[in-house]
Design an enzyme around this catalytic site. Sequence first.
Site, PDB file in Angstrom:
ATOM      1  N   PRO A 128      -1.975 -52.673  -5.713  1.00 38.32           N
ATOM      2  CA  PRO A 128      -1.018 -51.999  -4.822  1.00 38.32           C
ATOM      3  C   PRO A 128      -1.759 -51.072  -3.864  1.00 38.32           C
ATOM      4  O   PRO A 128      -2.727 -50.411  -4.245  1.00 38.32           O
ATOM      5  CB  PRO A 128      -0.136 -51.202  -5.791  1.00 38.32           C
ATOM      6  CG  PRO A 128      -0.378 -51.796  -7.139  1.00 38.32           C
ATOM      7  CD  PRO A 128      -1.786 -52.305  -7.120  1.00 38.32           C
ATOM      8  N   CYS A 129      -1.293 -51.029  -2.627  1.00 32.31           N
ATOM      9  CA  CYS A 129      -1.917 -50.172  -1.614  1.00 32.31           C
ATOM     10  C   CYS A 129      -0.811 -49.428  -0.884  1.00 32.31           C
ATOM     11  O   CYS A 129      -0.090 -50.032  -0.092  1.00 32.31           O
ATOM     12  CB  CYS A 129      -2.745 -50.994  -0.631  1.00 32.31           C
ATOM     13  SG  CYS A 129      -3.996 -52.031  -1.416  1.00 32.31           S
TER      14      CYS A 129
END
Length: 457
Positions: free
Chosen positions: A107-108
């Site tokens: 996840p970013c």
Amino acid sequence: MTRLRAVQPSFFDNDAAGTVPPNVLAEDAAPLRVVDLFAGAGGLSEGFRQEGFVVVAGSDIDPDACATYALNYPAAETICGDIRQPDIRERIIAAGRGADVVVGGPPCQAFSQVRNHSRIIDDPRNSLYREFVKAVDEIAPTAFVMENVPGMAQMGVLQQVKEDLELGGAYTVDPRVVDAADFGVPQARKRIVFLGWRRELNPAPILLKGTAVTSYLSLARLAKGNYAIEGRGDKASNLLRVLEDPDDIAVVSTAQAISDLSGLQTGRRNDETVLRDLPEPESAYQRLMRKELGEALHNVSVPRINEDTVTRLQGIPPGGNHRDLEEALTARYISGQKWGPSTDSGKLGRAHFYAYRRLHPEIWAWTLNTKADCAYHYQHERALSVREFARLQSFPDHFVFTADPRRGKIPGRIDGGPAHSRYRQVGNAVPPLLAAAIAREVAVLVRSTASKEPSTQ
């Protein structure tokens, strides 16, 4: 009725349709080893396993997803915990030593706020992304795959991500946006894939191309309550024939994916059924999904449904949504039964719009999310079972979704209960057939590399 506009007959290239390409790993070659970071339930792992890779380990913070991963990959090491914790990170690196390939989808959170003067990897909100890059650096695989949301390509950060993953020139990185429906998945699902390999290698061009059907066919709304498949471009007619052929798995419709499960009933609580109680497969895709199934099919319970929802679904055609409802059906409450939050207007609110959508049987599904009400059945007024979600994601029927048996809040668990967790696990996954297409390219890359290395004897 199918509606096509301005098309010219053409023939497929040899690799544009037909059956899934055979496994590319030679029988006498040692199997390649893969480690899956941020693995979730294991969609990437499943695709690589189908292409002959040995899944060495998978890690995730969600204990429910870890339970599913451990159940389906018993020979792999399942590492459950936060990769930012030193002990978890050490286990991941130790398990990955000697792996040929590292895969994952970290996840970013901060991509949309980044500016050219700030490096993504330095943003504290992208700590999980940073951990993926660090793991690749320490494990030093021959190749790696990082997948993420396609919006990254429009956020002005693509080049920065590419540079981070190159690790100062150690790797060559090739990013590209792909759609799962172009690879035989009965669902439109765009992802951006970063394929990296050691800089000293000189592989053949990476293909990673499917039918491109999503560029030529789509579901069009002709008028209120009237939907049809629309074509564009010179390949549309041929691709439509492939889509309509139940014996061709190059392009798969919703009905070809789940029609054999239409008999599941609303409110069904039994999450298992025996194979002999199912009808015969009605398409090549269904036969493929059942290929390694034992005597029982799991994840077939179906959520209960509110009376108002049933009434609305009766007013929505296959492929339709809230825009097809008659005025009387847009009232917040129809039957008089009060459920869920009310609205000041007394009408359906914006939050409800995505909850009233019916799949179309003759084309692939739209992108599933993590909630059971993101798509309703095209024929029956009901939600889909987790198994039908899984079919639309291309998980084989022998793949079982479960949850950690411990109750209540435990580290890493997302609220919602085990039933919601199963939908979330499927909805967050990388479709295995897309992962398999990626794995085939990675296998060719790594194998060709091995054949060029000088002998040490």
